[in-house]
Design a protein around this motif. Structure first.
Motif, PDB file in Angstrom:
ATOM      1  N   LEU A 160     108.284  62.896  49.720  1.00  9.24           N
ATOM      2  CA  LEU A 160     108.919  63.965  49.201  1.00  9.24           C
ATOM      3  C   LEU A 160     109.011  63.687  47.799  1.00  9.24           C
ATOM      4  O   LEU A 160     108.969  64.364  46.689  1.00  9.24           O
ATOM      5  N   LEU A 161     109.561  62.197  47.515  1.00  6.22           N
ATOM      6  CA  LEU A 161     109.735  61.849  46.042  1.00  6.22           C
ATOM      7  C   LEU A 161     108.498  61.801  45.358  1.00  6.22           C
ATOM      8  O   LEU A 161     108.362  62.013  44.239  1.00  6.22           O
ATOM      9  N   SER A 162     107.508  61.169  46.115  1.00  6.43           N
ATOM     10  CA  SER A 162     106.106  61.149  45.402  1.00  6.43           C
ATOM     11  C   SER A 162     105.788  62.479  45.185  1.00  6.43           C
ATOM     12  O   SER A 162     105.087  62.898  44.056  1.00  6.43           O
ATOM     13  N   ALA A 163     105.978  63.506  46.052  1.00  6.22           N
ATOM     14  CA  ALA A 163     105.494  64.837  45.685  1.00  6.22           C
ATOM     15  C   ALA A 163     106.114  65.388  44.677  1.00  6.22           C
ATOM     16  O   ALA A 163     105.499  66.184  43.605  1.00  6.22           O
ATOM     17  N   THR A 164     107.314  65.365  44.202  1.00  9.24           N
ATOM     18  CA  THR A 164     108.027  65.646  42.867  1.00  9.24           C
ATOM     19  C   THR A 164     107.325  64.991  41.794  1.00  9.24           C
ATOM     20  O   THR A 164     107.042  65.688  40.790  1.00  9.24           O
ATOM     21  N   LEU A 165     106.984  64.002  42.031  1.00  9.66           N
ATOM     22  CA  LEU A 165     106.413  63.126  40.740  1.00  9.66           C
ATOM     23  C   LEU A 165     104.903  63.440  40.504  1.00  9.66           C
ATOM     24  O   LEU A 165     104.374  63.670  39.366  1.00  9.66           O
ATOM     25  N   LYS A 166     103.921  64.014  41.732  1.00  9.78           N
ATOM     26  CA  LYS A 166     102.861  64.412  41.443  1.00  9.78           C
ATOM     27  C   LYS A 166     102.793  65.752  40.623  1.00  9.78           C
ATOM     28  O   LYS A 166     101.703  66.126  40.089  1.00  9.78           O
ATOM     29  N   ASP A 167     104.040  66.669  40.738  1.00 10.07           N
ATOM     30  CA  ASP A 167     104.080  67.714  40.151  1.00 10.07           C
ATOM     31  C   ASP A 167     104.520  67.963  39.146  1.00 10.07           C
ATOM     32  O   ASP A 167     104.889  69.209  38.383  1.00 10.07           O
ATOM     33  N   CYS A 168     105.206  66.822  38.122  1.00  8.67           N
ATOM     34  CA  CYS A 168     105.878  67.021  37.145  1.00  8.67           C
ATOM     35  C   CYS A 168     104.881  67.179  35.748  1.00  8.67           C
ATOM     36  O   CYS A 168     103.812  67.179  36.017  1.00  8.67           O
ATOM     37  N   SER A 169     105.548  67.505  34.731  1.00  8.57           N
ATOM     38  CA  SER A 169     104.922  67.777  33.430  1.00  8.57           C
ATOM     39  C   SER A 169     105.547  66.657  32.555  1.00  8.57           C
ATOM     40  O   SER A 169     106.665  66.264  32.681  1.00  8.57           O
ATOM     41  N   ILE A 170     104.687  66.429  31.540  1.00  3.51           N
ATOM     42  CA  ILE A 170     105.097  65.435  30.289  1.00  3.51           C
ATOM     43  C   ILE A 170     105.024  66.287  29.426  1.00  3.51           C
ATOM     44  O   ILE A 170     103.871  66.867  28.922  1.00  3.51           O
TER      45      ILE A 170
END
Length: 467
Positions: free
Chosen positions: A374-384
């Motif tokens: 789930l932590l990975s899922a957050t990072l896969k969907d973040c924006s820069i």
């Protein structure tokens, strides 16, 4: 928790943007203390999104995603993700009380400015807390040169090499999730054309490939690229990107200025000189070491058989998961090593392999790896969000009252590109926790994407990252 009475004036806020979970408003009121701030509010499903009346706009129904302990959501981004990604890349959020009457009036006022495609959800009227943050599309200080901000949703920055990937799905080791998903989006009618962008190029660390990846995003931005000039969103076009760093139109420039760096030139240099993308890719990959197929098996093993559920992780549980992950992988110590070395170390630290019986893995460990996923899922969907402006000999002047700027800090840096000096800042946004209850949906979506890609394209395209 603070209450800022002067902020509760609907006319002082302008619609800025929104994603699936949150909506962002820009402060346009008279108080200089808030001149460079935005307000983030959570969204919720509507009773009838297709025919939303004014009463519907005032009554968005909170769903399972609504957090009662919303301050934990702020802590999740600043402390859990900040611990993994680096505090300097995570935006500061200040929780503020939100009166219900203000939310109701705001929902009606901004509705005409919202994209029709986003109106199946509205502002969540049950929330009592919103978040103030810096408007990262601008700088706190001003100069004669415009602030240009580009928001990139980079998506998955790795090709999996997990031994847990099923043999009939080993296409995942050659084609990235983004490129495969493009074909499924066309099937679903979400997009009309394939994107030219491939995340593996953006995450490559090679300036030419990074530059090409950014150019591809400009050609086919979809919802992965946004452009702001002085805080105002612009339509993404090649010409707009080319002239965004200068006040003069392209045809008005002097001949000897034709080689002036474009925003793409500057962003490429920034990304190559930063460790952010490499760290983001390693985190995405190593927190998703087992692949969704194994994660879902763990989920089935420990879910409540009555309703197939597992309690949502608390802030403390997520924090413990992040700390245990950092200890297991030693990602901080291995950042200077080649990614292959880090991947090997990560695989050997799992404590079990695909040849072992998953039934024998302790339930506590199964739960830990689901939370890692789930932590990975957050990072896969973040924006820069990267904001840039040209520097000159004139010192910047403040556009806000620094004594009341709510203790926000701006991590601005400098870089030289093509003989010119630029100031820039980088911030990761959209760092909300993902729901435990979404794990079955992740499996369903993953299978649909892979199966459609294999049936429609097969294995005849070149692998991602082979240029």
């Amino acid at each position: 928790m603070a209450s800022y009475t002067e902020l509760y004036v609907v006319e002082h806020w302008r619609y800025r943007a929104e994603g699936n979970a949150n909506l962002v408003l820009q402060y346009v009121g008279p108080n200089p203390a808030y001149a460079t701030t935005v307000l983030r509010l959570r969204k919720a499903e509507r009773p009838d999104a297709t025919n939303a009346s004014e009463s519907d706009l005032r009554a968005s129904v909170p769903g399972p995603a609504t957090r009662n302990n919303i301050s934990s959501e702020s802590q999740f981004a600043s402390q859990v993700i900040g611990r993994l990604l680096g505090q300097e890349y995570v935006e500061q959020l200040i929780a503020v009380q939100i009166p219900q009457e203000f939310i109701q009036e705001l929902a009606v006022a901004i509705e005409p400015s919202r994209p029709v495609s986003r109106r199946q959800k509205g502002i969540d009227h049950s929330q009592k807390v919103g978040f103030l943050a810096l408007d990262h599309t601008r700088f706190i200080t001003s100069t004669e040169h415009p602030s240009v901000s580009v928001e990139i949703k980079p998506k998955w920055g790795f090709l999996t090499n997990s031994d847990f990937v099923r043999k009939d799905q080993d296409i995942k080791k050659r084609k990235c999730r983004f490129c495969m998903y493009q074909h499924h989006k066309i099937l679903s009618g979400i997009e009309q054309d394939l994107s030219l962008y491939c995340p593996i190029d953006l995450f490559s660390g090679q300036e030419l490939l990074v530059h090409d990846a950014l150019e591809s995003l400009v050609q086919t931005p979809q919802n992965n690229l946004r452009l702001f000039v002085e805080g105002v969103q612009q339509t993404v076009t090649p010409s707009a990107m080319k002239v965004s760093l200068t006040k003069e139109p392209l045809e008005a420039r002097k001949r000897d200025d034709e080689e002036y760096p474009t925003i793409i030139d500057v962003l490429s240099k920034i990304l190559v000189n930063s460790t952010l993308l490499e760290r983001l890719a390693r985190l995405q990959l190593s927190l998703d070491s087992l692949d969704i197929e194994t994660i879902h098996q763990f989920y089935v093993h420990i879910a409540n058989p009555t309703d197939n559920s597992i309690p949502e992780p608390t802030f403390d549980e997520y924090m413990a998961t992040a700390e245990a992950f950092l200890e297991r992988t030693d990602i901080n110590g291995l950042m200077s090593d080649m990614r292959e070395v880090f991947v090997t170390q990560n695989a050997s630290s799992l404590g079990f392999g695909p040849e072992d019986s998953l039934e024998d893995v302790p339930d506590t460990l199964k739960l830990h790896f689901i939370r890692e996923f789930l932590l990975s899922a957050t990072l896969k969907d973040c924006s820069i969000l990267m904001t840039v402006r040209r520097l000159d000999d004139h010192p910047p002047t403040s556009t806000a009252s620094e004594d009341v700027l709510l203790s926000f800090k701006e991590n601005a840096r400098r870089i030289k590109v093509g003989g010119s000096e630029f100031e820039y800042k980088m911030t990761c946004i959209d760092l909300d926790p993902k729901k435990m209850s979404s794990v079955p949906k992740y499996l369903k979506k993953d299978r649909e994407i892979v199966e459609h890609y294999l049936s429609s394209v097969g294995d005849r395209e070149k692998s991602c990252g082979t240029n």
